[in-house]
Design an enzyme around this catalytic site. Structure first.
Site, PDB file in Angstrom:
ATOM      1  N   GLY A 265       0.809  -1.212   0.000  1.00 50.58           N
ATOM      2  CA  GLY A 265       0.000   0.000   0.000  1.00 50.58           C
ATOM      3  C   GLY A 265       0.839   1.257   0.000  1.00 50.58           C
ATOM      4  N   TYR A 385      -1.498   8.746   6.376  1.00 52.60           N
ATOM      5  CA  TYR A 385      -2.148   7.436   6.273  1.00 52.60           C
ATOM      6  C   TYR A 385      -1.256   6.364   5.661  1.00 52.60           C
ATOM      7  CZ  TYR A 385      -4.071   8.925   1.589  1.00 52.60           C
ATOM      8  OH  TYR A 385      -4.278   9.370   0.309  1.00 52.60           O
ATOM      9  N   GLU A 386      -1.682   5.112   5.920  1.00 53.30           N
ATOM     10  CA  GLU A 386      -0.908   3.911   5.561  1.00 53.30           C
ATOM     11  C   GLU A 386       0.511   3.963   6.127  1.00 53.30           C
ATOM     12  OE1 GLU A 386      -1.453   1.994   1.803  1.00 53.30           O
ATOM     13  OE2 GLU A 386      -3.345   3.045   1.470  1.00 53.30           O
ATOM     14  N   GLY A 387       0.591   4.437   7.359  1.00 53.34           N
ATOM     15  CA  GLY A 387       1.878   4.545   8.053  1.00 53.34           C
ATOM     16  C   GLY A 387       2.415   5.955   7.988  1.00 53.34           C
TER      17      GLY A 387
END
Length: 403
Positions: A265, A385-387
């Site tokens: 992702g 987002y996503e880390g």
């Protein structure tokens, strides 16, 4: 010419020699260029006309999702036998960049559906799960959502408060998930939950939840700074019965599933950040050639020319990191660190260069019709987002220190 200089240990103890990377070729094939051009044309003709209105009204582009599905953008890397386009990760990056230049709200839907949902099901789901869910997700007939974040478990994914109690034939799901992209519009939700707290991260599982299951409630839509056309909601699970066959992988696989899925992702979000930065740069360059001050176009003033040079250089550097991560994934190599570096750097570039684009536009950059203020607002989420960027630094630094 190149000799083996050093080795890097990843978390999986896989060693990659320096000279392995000297054969990388980022030249686009004719097929890649056709895919990129198709995405660019779609973005310019379909996404651009209503993008400001969708941002103002926080409108989900439902009709455009269907068109993206018809173009194969919702299942880019999925095997054609499951309804996907069967493209490589380089193609995915090219599509994401072009869509993100115009509308990051649309591109994040593509990213979540591809990187998190379709990939997770295709890589780790059973054949029955793929036939039931993946086929419709890959064509865009259905939309997917990935549910990991919680009010008290964002970056710390091991602290899942959502529980899934094994009741024999089914799991009983209880808890809250927030910041869920596609939260109100999705048909299929991949939910991470704690099954046995005493086992820590080994007691976490991943489940497929369908919209409409009894006890599953969708909360109000979030009013966000950026990607306002994206559908973001809090989700509540109250005694939701999830069939045993809807668990993904073996018991306790959920945390590893989430981490492996998020690694891919990051490539999608890195490509999104790259597209946001590149879109802002293109607008700034065009504007600088049209706007005049002190008797000449502002691009002829060193103050602006140097900004453009720095912007282009930083964006190209980000592009190389993104392409490298995509290339490694396509080669079947470990790409965990590469994707973390790509997301960390590309998101930084997106934030910095959209600010510069606004500056080059001057007062016009502060109003909506010139688009760059929206790109600046959209850029910020790519660092979260996503880390978050801080999490990416943890991933990278641990590899360096413990390698």
């Amino acid at each position: 010419m190149f000799k083996k200089c050093y080795e890097i240990d990843t978390f999986d103890n896989l060693k990659y020699e320096y000279n392995k990377y000297t054969s990388m070729d980022f030249s686009l094939t004719e097929e890649h260029m056709m895919i990129r051009d198709a995405a660019r044309e779609f973005a310019q003709t379909e996404l651009l006309p209503g993008v400001i209105k969708r941002d103002n009204e926080q409108k989900f582009p439902q009709e455009l999702v269907k068109k993206m599905g018809e173009l194969g953008f919702m299942g880019i890397m999925v095997d054609p036998k499951y309804g996907g386009s069967g493209m490589d990760t380089i193609s995915y990056v090219l599509i994401m960049e072009e869509l993100s230049k115009i509308d990051a709200s649309a591109s994040v839907m593509v990213s979540v559906n591809n990187s998190l949902v379709c990939y997770g099901l295709e890589a780790f789901g059973t054949d029955a799960q793929k036939q039931k869910y993946l086929t419709k997700l890959a064509t865009g007939e259905n939309i997917g959502a990935f549910c990991l974040s919680e009010p008290e478990a964002g970056s710390d994914a091991t602290s899942q408060a959502t529980t899934a109690i094994d009741m024999g034939d089914f799991y009983l799901l209880n808890g809250t998930k927030n910041w869920i992209t596609n939260g109100g519009r999705a048909d299929v939700y991949l939910v991470i939950a704690q099954t046995d707290k005493s086992k820590g991260h080994r007691g976490i599982n991943a489940f497929i939840v369908e919209k409409g299951m009894e006890g599953f409630h969708i909360g109000p839509k979030e009013d966000k700074l950026g990607i306002r056309g994206s559908d973001t909601h809090t989700l509540q699970f109250n005694e939701v019965k999830v069939p045993k066959e809807n668990r993904i992988g073996e018991d306790g696989f959920g945390f590893k599933f989430a981490m492996k899925t998020l690694s891919g992702g990051r490539i999608g979000i890195a490509a999104q950040a790259l597209g946001i930065a590149a879109g802002a740069y293109e607008l700034a360059l065009k504007y600088s050639k049209e706007r005049k001050a002190f008797g000449t176009e502002i691009c002829n003033h060193q103050a602006i020319a140097f900004k453009l040079a720095d912007m282009f250089t930083e964006i190209e550097a980000a592009r190389m990191l993104v392409m490298k991560a995509a290339w490694l994934k396509d080669q079947g190599e470990n790409y965990d660190i590469a994707s973390a570096m790509a997301k960390l750097y590309a998101s930084k570039v997106a934030m910095e260069q959209t600010v510069e684009a606004v500056q080059i536009h001057g007062g016009n950059g502060f109003v909506k019709e010139y688009h760059v203020e929206r790109l600046m607002r959209d850029a910020k989420i790519t660092q979260i987002y996503e880390g978050t960027s801080e999490i990416q630094k943890i991933v990278i630094s641990r590899a360096l220190i413990h390698g």
